[in-house]
Design a protein around this motif. Structure first.
Motif, short mmCIF file in Angstrom:
data_model
loop_
_atom_site.label_atom_id
_atom_site.label_comp_id
_atom_site.label_asym_id
_atom_site.label_seq_id
_atom_site.Cartn_x
_atom_site.Cartn_y
_atom_site.Cartn_z
N ASN A 152 0.95 -1.29 0.11
CA ASN A 152 -0.07 -0.06 0.13
C ASN A 152 0.85 1.35 0.01
N ALA A 153 1.78 1.48 0.84
CA ALA A 153 2.66 2.51 0.74
C ALA A 153 3.45 2.75 -0.31
N TYR A 208 0.86 -2.25 15.86
CA TYR A 208 0.27 -0.92 15.34
C TYR A 208 1.41 -0.22 15.21
N GLU A 209 2.42 0.08 16.16
CA GLU A 209 3.65 0.75 15.94
C GLU A 209 4.53 0.27 14.48
N ASP A 210 4.59 -1.23 14.50
CA ASP A 210 5.14 -1.79 13.42
C ASP A 210 4.43 -1.45 12.00
N TYR A 211 3.35 -1.13 12.00
CA TYR A 211 2.63 -0.68 10.78
C TYR A 211 3.15 0.84 10.55
N VAL A 212 3.07 1.55 11.58
CA VAL A 212 3.51 3.00 11.50
C VAL A 212 4.95 3.09 10.96
N GLU A 213 5.91 2.08 11.27
CA GLU A 213 7.36 2.40 10.95
C GLU A 213 7.41 1.68 9.48
N THR A 214 6.57 0.43 9.21
CA THR A 214 6.84 0.13 7.80
C THR A 214 6.07 1.03 6.97
N ALA A 255 6.46 4.38 6.90
CA ALA A 255 7.35 5.35 6.89
C ALA A 255 8.45 4.82 5.98
N LEU A 256 9.14 3.70 6.43
CA LEU A 256 10.24 3.26 5.71
C LEU A 256 10.04 2.78 4.39
N THR A 257 8.91 2.23 4.13
CA THR A 257 8.60 1.87 2.72
C THR A 257 8.55 2.89 1.90
N ARG A 258 7.83 4.21 2.41
CA ARG A 258 7.70 5.44 1.66
C ARG A 258 9.27 5.85 1.19
N ARG A 259 10.06 5.90 2.21
CA ARG A 259 11.44 6.43 1.96
C ARG A 259 12.20 5.38 0.89
N VAL A 260 12.09 4.20 1.05
CA VAL A 260 12.67 3.38 -0.12
C VAL A 260 12.19 3.35 -1.57
N ALA A 261 10.84 3.20 -1.68
CA ALA A 261 10.19 3.44 -2.89
C ALA A 261 10.50 5.10 -3.42
N ALA A 262 10.40 5.93 -2.67
CA ALA A 262 10.50 7.52 -3.14
C ALA A 262 12.14 7.41 -3.83
N GLU A 263 13.02 6.99 -2.99
CA GLU A 263 14.63 6.89 -3.33
C GLU A 263 14.43 5.95 -4.85
N MET A 264 13.79 5.10 -4.85
CA MET A 264 13.89 4.28 -6.32
C MET A 264 13.33 5.03 -7.42
#
Length: 385
Positions: free
Chosen positions: A323-324, A362-368, A370-379
């Motif tokens: 989703n992210a 829930y905290e894992d979802y929040v971190e996932t 945020a991290l996914t958005r950074r990884v995808a945006a960098e790509m």
């Protein structure tokens, strides 16, 4: 007594149609709270017409404009993500329609469940990202989740109490590129993708429909809404969008819900459930819809559907990752920063690169997220996909 409705995302496609339902039945429903992300002018217009108790603009930069425009009315005005998540807890609210787009719908939906509000769910990402967690909360607080997506509402209407289901059949229009070859898909534009053949929707969901990620998300959502296994969920392409979805029972009988493409119907059904209320508008004319066709989706051309199924099978935080990544690539596609087929490339690579968590909190979802958005945006920026 009128049902008090909070509409999260009142300026979007679902939100504006929900307000039409409220306007058609002023004796049954009342808008208690309206929220928007950025469309402050339309939110002002809606607030002046429907006179809710409160309005929330998620973008705090728009607060003063909203506050000043409504200063002559006794309407409470709030701004920011925290206010949006908290407004759903207000005592008089009976139903919270989650019509906002994307991951942002998760937190307010969870807050509304904890506050004991009936959820009219149009934000499919809530169940895609954290379906298991949301279902557990709904069970704990004994809160019904009523589907508003046309396909899931159709299934909900077709289900029979205590009768075992063999499979759920989700229909898909196929979008504007149903007949395009892979070569043609390489050069499609956002302008082409935004022209859905049957439905009028917001930009993000329209792009998701064109890529069939929207249908993939609906598959994941169906698993959590209806308690079926992934192999019990079938997608069929039905270009006419007359059959909104079907349920096949263990004896082979199939029930389908049919109608014209009008989102007011599933919205109103969620508001009025278990009753049905009159609704103005076009009716299905069987003399005119004398050709209904069905075909299998092509996951070679539309890989997002296959990626969503993979995420569902893997479980854990994988749907959250998908989703992210999808939210990032759709925003990039709308800015002409990535190709149509490139979106699937980034999503697939992101699924490989972000840490998988089998039993996320829930905290894992929040971190996932945020991290996914950074990884995808960098790509996307570095074109490393």
């Amino acid at each position: 007594m009128k049902k008090q409705i909070a509409i999260l995302g009142s300026t979007g496609s679902i939100g504006t149609q929900a307000l039409k339902v409220i306007a058609e039945h002023p004796d049954l429903y009342e808008a208690y709270a309206l929220t928007a992300n950025n469309k402050v002018d339309l939110l002002i217009e809606q607030a002046r017409q429907f006179r809710p108790e409160a309005v929330v603009i998620a973008n705090p930069d728009k607060y003063l404009q909203l506050k000043e425009a409504l200063s002559d009315l006794p309407i409470k005005v709030y701004a920011g993500a925290d206010a949006l998540a908290q407004i759903v807890e207000s005592g008089p609210i009976d139903i919270v329609l989650t019509a906002m787009v994307g991951y942002a719908g998760l937190r307010p939906t969870m807050n509304a469940i904890k506050a004991g509000k009936v959820i009219a769910l149009a934000n499919k990402e809530t169940m895609v990202v954290a379906g298991e967690l949301v279902n557990a909360l709904a069970a704990q607080y004994r809160v019904p989740i009523l589907p508003v997506d046309s396909e899931h509402s159709a299934i909900f209407q077709c289900l029979e109490l205590n009768n075992p289901v063999h499979k759920i059949i989700l229909t898909a229009s196929g979008g504007p590129f149903r007949t395009f070859s892979l070569e043609q898909l390489q050069t499609v534009t956002k302008e082409q993708a935004l022209k859905h053949p049957n439905w009028s929707m917001g930009a993000k969901i329209t792009i998701d429909s064109a890529s069939m990620m929207n249908k993939g998300f609906e598959v994941i959502e169906a698993k959590w809404l209806f308690g079926v296994r992934p192999e019990q969920i079938e997608v069929v392409v039905h270009p006419q969008s007359v059959v909104h979805s079907m349920v096949e029972y263990v004896d082979g009988a199939v029930k389908a819900q049919l109608g014209v493409p009008d989102m007011r119907l599933p919205i109103q059904y969620a508001f009025s459930y278990p009753k049905r209320e009159p609704l103005s508008g076009e009716r299905l004319d069987f003399m005119k819809c004398n050709t209904l066709t069905f075909e299998a989706p092509d996951t070679r051309r539309f890989r997002n559907l296959a990626l969503a199924y993979e995420a569902l099978h893997r479980g854990g935080n994988m749907p959250c990752i998908v989703n992210a990544a999808n939210e990032v690539v759709v925003a990039s596609f709308l800015k002409d920063q990535i190709s149509f087929l490139g979106m699937s490339d980034v999503i697939e690579k992101t699924m490989e690169r972000v840490t998988f968590i089998q039993t996320p909190t829930y905290e894992d979802y929040v971190e996932t997220d945020a991290l996914t958005r950074r990884v995808a945006a960098e790509m996307v920026i570095n074109r490393t996909y």
